[in-house]
Design a protein around this motif. Structure first.
Motif, short mmCIF file in Angstrom:
data_model
loop_
_atom_site.label_atom_id
_atom_site.label_comp_id
_atom_site.label_asym_id
_atom_site.label_seq_id
_atom_site.Cartn_x
_atom_site.Cartn_y
_atom_site.Cartn_z
N ASP A 1 4.81 53.71 15.91
CA ASP A 1 4.77 54.99 16.46
C ASP A 1 4.77 55.95 15.02
O ASP A 1 4.35 55.43 14.00
N ILE A 2 4.76 57.22 15.30
CA ILE A 2 4.76 58.37 14.31
C ILE A 2 5.45 58.27 12.93
O ILE A 2 5.15 58.56 11.97
N MET A 3 6.65 57.40 13.40
CA MET A 3 7.72 57.28 12.01
C MET A 3 7.16 56.43 11.08
O MET A 3 7.59 56.53 9.99
N GLU A 4 5.92 55.61 11.41
CA GLU A 4 5.33 54.90 10.28
C GLU A 4 4.13 55.60 9.56
O GLU A 4 3.57 55.33 8.72
N PHE A 5 4.12 57.17 9.90
CA PHE A 5 2.97 58.04 9.13
C PHE A 5 3.01 57.65 7.75
O PHE A 5 2.05 57.80 7.23
N ASN A 6 4.27 57.92 7.09
CA ASN A 6 4.19 57.97 5.48
C ASN A 6 3.71 56.81 4.97
O ASN A 6 3.22 56.54 3.88
N ARG A 7 4.33 55.53 5.59
CA ARG A 7 3.79 54.23 5.06
C ARG A 7 2.17 54.11 5.18
O ARG A 7 1.75 53.64 4.31
N LYS B 1 3.14 59.12 23.63
CA LYS B 1 2.05 59.65 23.06
C LYS B 1 2.33 59.64 21.45
O LYS B 1 1.19 60.32 20.64
N ALA B 2 3.35 59.93 20.87
CA ALA B 2 3.82 60.08 19.39
C ALA B 2 3.08 58.67 18.85
O ALA B 2 3.11 58.65 17.71
N ILE B 3 2.60 57.60 19.37
CA ILE B 3 1.95 56.36 18.96
C ILE B 3 0.56 57.29 18.44
O ILE B 3 0.18 56.42 17.37
N GLY B 4 0.18 58.28 18.77
CA GLY B 4 -1.13 58.89 18.08
C GLY B 4 -0.49 59.84 16.99
O GLY B 4 0.43 59.42 16.23
N TYR B 5 -1.09 60.75 16.63
CA TYR B 5 -0.59 61.85 15.96
C TYR B 5 -0.93 63.16 15.86
O TYR B 5 -2.00 63.70 16.63
N SER B 6 -0.29 64.41 15.26
CA SER B 6 -0.45 65.52 15.61
C SER B 6 -1.68 65.93 14.67
O SER B 6 -1.70 66.00 13.46
N PHE B 7 -2.78 66.48 15.33
CA PHE B 7 -3.92 66.45 14.56
C PHE B 7 -3.82 67.51 13.27
O PHE B 7 -4.35 67.35 12.03
N ALA B 8 -3.46 68.61 13.75
CA ALA B 8 -3.51 69.84 12.83
C ALA B 8 -2.54 69.58 11.83
O ALA B 8 -2.68 69.63 10.38
#
Length: 334
Positions: free
Chosen positions: A295-301, A230-237
């Motif tokens: 996954d969520i680790m790519e969020f910053n990119r 599920k971390a392939i999504g993201y934390s909305f807030a």
């Protein structure tokens, strides 16, 4: 020595260009019979192009009245316009439109400056669980996002269901203060259907087809676990607070002038900023899906790439990010 000579040449070139520019302005005024402010207002259509040129002209003037006109109190704008007309020896009866155009530009310029101050104040105010108003807004956020699911307790793991990191959201607001809460609540209240849909999407695991390249990086067991993670999504807030930070930096850097000067006929307000936040949340959601991160680790990119795209759009002087914001319609039909 070479460094000193280079600096000396640059300084000489700066003063030469500055003097040349002033001489050029003087010649153009004599030839046209109009000052620079008149030429801008009469030759450039209303919006960011005109307002930004007016702002540059006023800030770059050697006259103190003109320099300080961009930072006067909104109530003093009318008198400031009269003083500018008198200084430039412009008859308001012969040039009535000039005063109207200058007033509209100054309202936008001064309003943008005041909006930064208002947003900064909210950002600096920390969430206080002892403050009834803060608590009321936080609980309202839950009700807007989860209308059919009552919150069992103020301190609860349920907060993770809307994308907070722990059982008490107050710790997540530290970076953006009340501004993060205000923006999330605005989105959840004003565009409830979309906010709930984005929240639902952000929680959904995505089943991805395994490729040869990806198989070479993970064992089959690791991939089976990862493709349903599920971390392939993201934390909305948390993402909302992060996009608040992005919107804040766009505002403070001046990048949002293009947008606000095109959409706000007078002074941009906090509502304009929050509407822009809603647009950015909506666009980031689509962008995240398009990027299809592992996954969520790519969020910053992904965030940095999104930031650059928005900045590029704002370089267009005719750009209005959300002139008629209707996230619900466009997202549902996405």
């Amino acid at each position: 020595m070479k460094h000193f000579l280079r600096m000396f040449v640059q300084v000489c070139l700066y003063f030469y260009c500055k003097c040349l520019w002033r001489c050029l302005k003087f010649v153009v005024r004599k030839l046209t019979g109009r000052c620079e402010l008149q030429r801008i207002c009469y030759n450039i259509k209303p919006g960011a192009s005109r307002t930004m040129k007016i702002e540059t002209s006023l800030r770059g003037s050697k006259n103190k009245l003109l320099q300080t006109s961009v930072s006067v109190h909104p109530d003093a704008i009318e008198k400031t316009i009269d003083d500018i007309m008198e200084l430039k020896k412009i008859n308001p009866d012969i040039n009535p439109q000039l005063g109207v155009s200058l007033q509209a530009c100054l309202l936008q310029i001064v309003g943008y400056r005041n909006l930064i101050a208002e947003v900064e104040k909210l950002r600096r105010e920390q969430y206080d669980s002892e403050n009834p108003q803060h608590e009321e807004k936080l609980l309202k956020l839950w009700k807007c996002l989860k209308p059919d699911c009552p919150l069992e307790a103020r301190i609860s793991k349920q907060w993770c269901e809307i994308g907070f990191q722990g059982d008490d959201p107050k710790t997540d607001f530290r970076g953006m203060g009340l501004l993060g809460l205000y923006n999330l609540l605005y989105f959840a209240e004003r565009d409830a259907a979309v906010a709930q849909q984005v929240l639902s999407d952000s929680l959904q695991p995505k089943c991805r087809e395994v490729t040869k390249e990806e198989l070479s990086q993970f064992s089959k067991a690791e991939w089976e676990k990862k493709k349903f993670d599920k971390a392939i999504g993201y934390s909305f807030a948390i993402v909302g607070i992060n996009i608040t930070d992005l919107a804040y930096n766009l505002l403070v850097s001046g990048a949002l002038k293009t947008h606000f000067y095109n959409v706000a006929p007078e002074a941009p307000t906090l509502s304009h900023f929050q509407q822009t936040f809603c647009y950015l949340m909506h666009e980031f959601h689509k962008f995240w899906i398009e990027e299809d991160p592992l996954d969520i680790m790519e969020f910053n990119r992904v965030r940095e790439k999104f930031h650059k795209r928005i900045l590029k759009q704002l370089q267009n002087p005719d750009m209005a990010l959300c002139p008629h914001f209707a996230a619900s319609e466009s997202l549902i039909n996405m």
